[in-house]
Design an enzyme around this catalytic site. Structure first.
Site, PDB file in Angstrom:
ATOM      1  N   ASP A 159      -1.587   7.092   3.460  1.00  0.00           N
ATOM      2  CA  ASP A 159      -0.668   8.202   3.303  1.00  0.00           C
ATOM      3  C   ASP A 159      -0.575   8.515   1.807  1.00  0.00           C
ATOM      4  O   ASP A 159      -0.932   7.689   0.965  1.00  0.00           O
ATOM      5  CB  ASP A 159       0.707   7.809   3.859  1.00  0.00           C
ATOM      6  N   ASP A 181       4.155   4.426   4.431  1.00  0.00           N
ATOM      7  CA  ASP A 181       5.502   3.931   4.115  1.00  0.00           C
ATOM      8  C   ASP A 181       6.603   4.660   4.853  1.00  0.00           C
ATOM      9  O   ASP A 181       7.775   4.344   4.665  1.00  0.00           O
ATOM     10  CB  ASP A 181       5.765   4.035   2.608  1.00  0.00           C
ATOM     11  N   ASP A 214       4.544   7.566   9.678  1.00  0.00           N
ATOM     12  CA  ASP A 214       3.328   6.761   9.699  1.00  0.00           C
ATOM     13  C   ASP A 214       3.350   5.708  10.799  1.00  0.00           C
ATOM     14  O   ASP A 214       2.317   5.091  11.083  1.00  0.00           O
ATOM     15  CB  ASP A 214       3.142   6.053   8.349  1.00  0.00           C
TER      16      ASP A 214
END
Length: 821
Positions: free
Chosen positions: A510, A709, A713
């Site tokens: 990410d 995080d 996700d």
């Protein structure tokens, strides 16, 4: 309601205490709450939802059993109730409640009660995911306790874990005592001489028997494996320890049945109570470690469920009322006040606000919401109060779909014990066959007394083959590896994460909070004309001090760091979707996008090229105008972490393909990818898109790791072969991942990779040690040396070999403490 002489019942029409019989809450009968008249008694409820549950199944909620005295207690009028480990318990008196509070486990039976689960909950076996049942119980294949497929938000600790811990506290000291007695006698301590050999044997029996009885679930599992033709570790554990225990009882009661070579100088046949007791306790320790690790896998789902509020504020023609979340229906009008979570998916019907949608997008900037805009359940309302119309409720909400994705991904993973179980499919039947063959061979060919020799040989085979070291091979390596990883800032969730990470080919990362800091910061202040940099920044900060927007916070923080004068703004006004304006130090100031300046009749032409250049670098650029003239540009951005470039290079050197998947805009994502030399970019993706990307890459034959995080996700983290969470991110991401980097340092992935490779080498070495002693000792125990050398391997030697394999496994595992990461 049925009456009974043992029932403590109060008239629920005029009770001293009135409880909702479903949830146990105290209810004021005069508050106008829902009621039901059942068999001549009036029951009061806190909500329509509890009333509906009672109507559907009244007998389930009328009485409860006092766990202390066993009497039936009327739930609706019970004066004493406590909630323990997610389960409600009702008591007939304060005395019973006090007894329960002092030691609840004493009154909960052999297996603690499972917390109340939602209707329709299904249960599965942690070792055999294909087993699905509609009610709790035991796995028909291995005998292990079934667990909920999806944990409830208020589920207490795993009842089996609580149960096994209690068994361990009792059996541990007993096993240690019998071990000290037996091993002490072999080391020259005259225990038997002090009290006599017969009394010495009965003393060991007294210590070992409670251990065997308390560990009966292992024998139950072993029996299940035999009945269901599914041989596994439990088969040998049950056969080996059971044989050692029964052999010892026979030797203690009738030593004359054994040959002189077995009975020794004192005329006493050897006993192996310590082997049975110690093996069972070691296995019990392994089970507690495994259950504790597995119990944490439900934390991710519970953390997701906690995002949604427990109640919603429903607006009706008669006013507003708080209702339970599952009572909300499609089409209901709900009010969401500042600081509250959005209860369900829906559409704004009235009002204006900004909503933190980072759980869905992963981006830190709140989104402005006005009439007609979509709202997602679980997101956080930041400022204004709005009315919304419920569109998707219950299992149809976005949050519920994310919960399902995480649960499905977690459940689809095979346990690391799969290797041991696959070996056991061949090892267990072979060992049993060898034991039977040895027994038959000694009965046919052995010297007299043939039965005694045959029994000793068969028992020796089962004891030396008992897979104690096999049960320790993985847990010991993982225990040491997790400690070593923690020293390096890498938290390991389970053995499977290490096993899979050692084979990873592709890493999906990410952007926000993983590659970048995760919050906007001031990056550029570019004045034009005669305006100075400090004046431009000072005017912008003065306006933004009146805003709660994260971009405003970045500008104000940047101004404080730069040390420019902090001015006050007058006539401040926030223009939705465009920016802010007001008067600062006598000048009219505009700060925002091009539309804000156009509305004010200000030409942005001289600044357009610079704004586009900043935007192409992934920055959020804003125009500043003073007294109707362009004064400059201010930009903020989510900065790349200092450690990220070196980490990306190291991962490339390790042969990993690096892929970025972010909910951010294409231009911003591409700018970050260029700076870091990312191999592949996917921008503007949703949680479902991230999970789909993981599945696509896995479909191409790649082993995939996902690093992120945010809540958005979580599905991809759970679906990937290995999920890696930044410890500085959302709790849900951490709970969904197999590996967590404590400091959010991407360089930790490199250290985790090295730890994974070292751990898997160690586990394979341990499995070798576990099998080489057992496999090599089986033919010796069967008596292959007797025709040549006249040597029959005693069960004592068999137990020693088994112990030696365990010592080898433990010693080898401890070497991981010195692994260089």
């Amino acid at each position: 309601m049925p009456q009974d002489h043992d029932t403590h019942h109060h008239d629920t029409d005029a009770p001293s205490t009135t409880r909702d019989p479903v949830c146990g809450m105290l209810v004021d009968p005069a508050a106008g709450k829902p009621t039901v008249n059942h068999e001549g008694h009036t029951y009061h409820f806190c909500s329509d939802n509890c009333r509906d549950k009672f109507r559907a199944e009244p007998d389930a909620y009328i009485t409860a059993k006092d766990p202390v005295c066993g009497m039936d207690v009327a739930r609706a009028s019970a004066e004493h109730m406590v909630k323990h480990e997610g389960q409600k318990h009702y008591f007939c008196s304060e005395r019973c409640q006090s007894k329960f509070g002092a030691d609840p486990n004493t009154y909960l039976g052999d297996r603690p009660q499972q917390a109340e689960m939602p209707k329709g909950t299904q249960y599965t076996c942690p070792m055999h995911p294909e087993i699905i049942r509609d009610a709790p119980g035991d796995c028909p294949k291995c005998g292990m306790a079934l667990e909920p497929v999806t944990p409830s938000a208020d589920t207490g600790p795993n009842p089996e874990l609580v149960d096994f811990r209690r068994r361990l506290w009792i059996t541990g000291p007993l096993a240690l005592a019998v071990f000290v007695l037996e091993m002490g006698s072999h080391l020259g301590l005259p225990f038997a001489g002090w009290i006599g050999h017969t009394a010495f044997g009965w003393l060991q029996f007294a210590f070992a028997t409670p251990v065997v009885l308390i560990c009966y679930p292992f024998f139950k599992r072993g029996w299940s494996s035999i009945v269901n033709a599914s041989p596994n570790m439990w088969t040998l554990i049950a056969l080996g320890t059971g044989a050692a225990y029964l052999f010892s009882i026979v030797a203690l009661i009738a030593p004359g049945l054994f040959p002189d070579a077995v009975r020794g100088d004192m005329g006493m046949a050897p006993v192996y109570f310590e082997a049975a007791a110690v093996i069972l306790v070691l296995v019990l320790i392994g089970q507690v470690l495994e259950l504790a690790a597995r119990d944490r896998t439900g934390d991710a789902i519970r953390a997701l469920m906690d995002l949604a509020p427990k109640t919603a504020r429903r607006v009706t023609d008669d006013g507003e009322e708080d209702v339970e979340l599952d009572a909300v229906q499609t089409g209901d009008i709900l009010r969401v006040r500042p600081g509250e979570s959005v209860p369900v998916d829906g559409i704004v019907t009235e009002g204006r606000t900004s909503v933190d949608e980072s759980m869905i997008t992963g981006e830190p900037v709140p989104v402005e919401k006005t009439e007609g805009d979509d709202l997602t359940g679980g997101t956080l309302n930041k400022s204004g109060s709005v009315l919304m119309r419920a569109e998707s409720v219950g299992a149809d909400t976005t949050l519920s779909r994310i919960v399902d994705m995480v649960a499905n991904a977690q459940r689809s993973r095979a346990p690391i014990q799969g290797l041991a179980d696959r070996v056991s499919l061949f090892f267990v039947p072979t060992v049993v066959a060898v034991a039977i063959a040895a027994f038959i061979a000694w009965m046919v060919l052995g010297p007299e007394p043939r039965l005694s020799y045959a029994f000793v040989a068969a028992v020796s085979v089962l004891i030396i083959a008992c897979p104690c070291a096999l049960g320790l091979a993985t847990p010991m390596s993982i225990m040491v590896a997790t400690g070593r990883g923690a020293q390096a800032g890498v938290l390991i969730r389970d053995a499977e994460a290490l096993e899979r990470f050692s084979r990873v080919d592709a890493l999906i990362v990410d952007k926000t909070g993983t590659l970048t800091e995760g919050k906007p910061a001031l990056t550029d202040v570019e004045p034009v004309g005669e305006v100075t940099r400090d004046r431009l920044l000072s005017f912008a900060a003065a306006l933004e001090r009146g805003s709660e927007h994260p971009l405003a916070e970045a500008i104000v923080t940047g101004a404080k760091v730069a040390g420019v004068p902090m001015l006050d703004a007058k006539d401040f006004e926030a223009v939705t979707g465009k920016g802010v304006k007001g008067r600062v130090d006598g000048s009219e100031v505009h700060l925002g996008n091009a539309a804000l300046l156009v509305d004010a009749g200000i030409d942005t032409g001289s600044l357009d090229d610079r704004v586009r250049a900043l935007q192409s670098d992934g920055k959020t650029a804003m125009f500043v105008a003073i007294d109707g003239a362009p004064a400059g540009v201010i930009a903020v951005a989510d900065r790349i972490k200092d450690s990220t470039p070196d980490a990306i290079r190291a991962l490339h050197d390790a042969g990993l393909r690096i892929i970025m998947a972010t909910g951010d805009a294409e231009a911003t994502a591409q700018a970050v990818a260029r700076d870091l030399n990312i191999d592949e970019v996917h921008a503007g993706v949703s949680p479902e898109d991230k999970q789909a990307l993981v599945e696509k890459l896995r479909g191409e034959g790649l082993s995939v790791a996902m690093a992120g995080d945010g809540v958005n996700d979580a599905p991809a983290l759970a679906a990937a072969d290995v999920g890696i969470a930044m410890g500085t991110g959302a709790d849900v991401a951490v709970e969904s991942a197999g590996i967590t980097l404590v400091k959010g340092d991407l360089g930790g992935i490199v250290r985790a990779r090295r730890l994974a490779e070292a751990t898997m080498r160690n586990i394979k070495q341990n499995l070798f040690f576990a099998f080489v002693y057992n496999s090599g000792g089986v033919p010796l125990a069967a008596g292959v040396l007797f025709p040549i050398f006249g040597v029959l391997l005693s069960p004592v030697v068999a137990a020693a070999a088994m112990s030696l394999s365990s010592v080898s496994v433990i010693g080898n595992a401890l070497r991981l403490r010195l692994a260089k990461l």
